[in-house]
Design an enzyme around this catalytic site. Structure first.
Site, PDB file in Angstrom:
ATOM      1  CB  SER A 187      -0.891   0.010   1.243  1.00  0.00           C
ATOM      2  OG  SER A 187      -0.104   0.330   2.366  1.00  0.00           O
ATOM      3  CE  LYS A 188      -2.010   6.589  -2.781  1.00  0.00           C
ATOM      4  NZ  LYS A 188      -3.446   6.578  -2.488  1.00  0.00           N
ATOM      5  NE  ARG A 189       0.507   0.488   6.126  1.00  0.00           N
ATOM      6  CZ  ARG A 189       1.280  -0.532   6.445  1.00  0.00           C
ATOM      7  NH1 ARG A 189       2.385  -0.343   7.124  1.00  0.00           N
ATOM      8  NH2 ARG A 189       0.951  -1.763   6.097  1.00  0.00           N
ATOM      9  N   GLY A 208       5.531   3.237   0.170  1.00  0.00           N
ATOM     10  CA  GLY A 208       6.160   4.080  -0.860  1.00  0.00           C
ATOM     11  C   GLY A 208       5.244   4.163  -2.070  1.00  0.00           C
TER      12      GLY A 208
END
Ligand code: GLU
Length: 470
Positions: A242-244, A246
């Site tokens: 996920s965006k976490r 990167g």
């Protein structure tokens, strides 16, 4: 069986976000499967969720696919253009008694759900409207599919093998909402049959939908396609990517200076392997790709490996092509202005010196600065170390000699520098490194003489004069 022209696969994204790494890998596996078998690759936009789907995301997905060069043979089809088709099929199920109208309001459903949960029961629809004798006129209703409750359904997955699902855990799913919108599990089946899809290759987050979809195929008397569910992509911490972790959007990788072929090569290895080979041309991928070599376990996204692959692709890319790809980055960085003429042959020469030392186009462009700009910013640490008064004394003398040169080629410069050092009985490094700092702004660059030749006499003299003068 000759699979040529018979394989039909689709990539079916919901336009509720950009094309991300996971979606791109699904698209890629479909594309490779189609190309390997000489089949057809279809792009279908699943935009039935009109609240969350946007035109902007459709464009972004198409843009991402084009950038990755995953060309499709049919589509993009849009489900919102096909609502009439779906409603006809809903009618058919209603007429055949395989679906029914459900008048339960969302509030009632929620209340019953809470009650079931409180009693420790599964919060499944209780089938209240399943056997209503008569329709209730003028009351809003949804349409539910009568899900078989007996026995089990086996999904023979091409990647995971057979998976068995108990039918009694499945609920009568809504196929048409009270606002008239058909739902995902229903339209996906209608489309896959209508578009004569032979293999459904998608993420394994859809595995629990598969038995439901198989029941819908059966209700219509259709033979389901074959299924291949791809294991998820995880971050280094083993949580779903996920965006976490990167950047996950494909176009963010474009902006960070990745080449599409490098990203494709990286994505294919997230779940597929072919011996120990890491770097593949597209032709090789098409030739070797097979579902048998897709792994069963989740793949971990490794940004360092992607960076390494990108550097490999930059290294083997032709300088001219790289130079062209670098132009938008040069404009974005303000290194050249839009519309300014730039000698591509000269730029390609500059790029050629940097190919082996740039992992991304952003790094490449950052080094191209010292070829293109009139003056460079000098790294203060390098300045303190290499542009001391004693170095500047030599630089002034050298600058006079360089100003008089008519042949400013690497070979000639090398001779001149050596003669200069020999005469003064100093090491070549005692002048080479200060010149490098003055001309490139830092202590690391490709071979100095080559750099000087490409930067050109005018700019070299200007930059040396500037450091000497102040
Ligand atoms: N639209 C679904 C998604 O974006 C894909 C459905 C499918 O491939 O069957 O997850």
């Amino acid at each position: 069986m000759d699979t040529k022209n018979t394989v039909r696969v689709r990539f079916a994204p919901s336009p509720t976000g950009h094309l991300h790494v996971g979606g791109a890998r699904t698209a890629l596996f479909n594309w490779l499967f189609a190309r390997h078998h000489g089949g057809t690759f279809i792009l279908r936009i699943e935009d039935t969720d009109t609240g969350r789907s946007t035109e902007e995301y459709i464009e972004a997905i198409v843009e991402g696919m084009r950038w990755l060069k995953l060309d499709w043979d049919e589509g993009p089809y849009r489900q919102t253009d096909r609502f009439d088709i779906y409603r006809n099929y809903v009618e058919r199920l209603l007429l055949e008694g395989k679906a029914y109208r459900c008048y339960c309001s969302p509030e009632e459903l929620e209340q019953r759900r809470q009650e079931a949960l409180a009693q420790g029961k599964p919060p499944k629809y209780d089938g209240r409207c399943r056997n209503l004798a008569e329709p209730i006129p003028d009351k809003p209703c949804a349409v539910r599919f009568k899900m078989p409750q007996e026995g089990a359904t086996i999904v023979n997955d091409l990647i995971k093998g057979p998976i068995e699902f108990e039918n009694n855990v499945l609920e009568d799913l809504i196929i048409l909402r009270s606002d008239g919108a058909p739902t995902y599990n229903f339209v996906v089946v209608v489309d896959d049959i209508d578009m004569k899809i032979t293999h459904i290759i998608r993420g394994d987050d859809h595995i629990n939908n598969t038995p439901k979809q198989i029941h819908i195929y059966k209700a219509f008397g259709w033979e389901p396609p074959q299924f291949a569910h791809l294991p998820m992509i995880l971050g280094a911490d083993k949580a779903r990517l996920s965006k976490r972790h990167g950047a996950t959007s494909v176009m963010a990788y474009k902006d960070m200076g990745y080449l599409p072929d490098a990203l494709v090569n990286y994505l294919v290895r997230l779940g597929w392997s072919c011996g120990d080979q890491e770097v593949f041309t597209r032709e090789e991928l098409i030739q070797y790709f097979s579902m048998e070599n897709v792994g069963k376990s989740a793949a971990v996204f490794n940004p360092e490996k992607l960076l390494w692959l990108n550097s490999q692709y930059i290294m083997k890319e032709e300088a001219r092509g790289l130079a062209e790809t670098a132009i938008p980055f040069l404009i974005k960085e303000g290194i050249i202005s839009e519309g300014r003429h730039i000698d591509m042959e000269w730029l390609s020469k500059a790029v050629n010196t940097l190919k082996e030392r740039s992992r991304t186009l952003v790094e490449l462009v950052s080094s191209l600065k010292y070829y293109i700009l009139e003056y460079v910013e000098i790294d203060p640490k390098a300045k303190d170390k290499f542009l001391k008064p004693e170095n500047l004394k030599y630089l002034s003398e050298l600058n006079v000699i360089l100003s008089g040169l008519s042949d400013f080629t690497a070979a000639e410069l090398e001779k001149v520098f050596h003669a200069f050092a020999d005469e003064r009985e100093i090491k070549l490094g005692a002048i080479a490194q200060p010149v490098r700092v003055a001309v490139t702004g830092g202590t690391a660059s490709p071979g100095l003489f080559e750099v000087l030749e490409i930067v050109g006499k005018d700019k070299v003299i200007k930059r040396l004069s500037k450091v000497i003068g102040g």
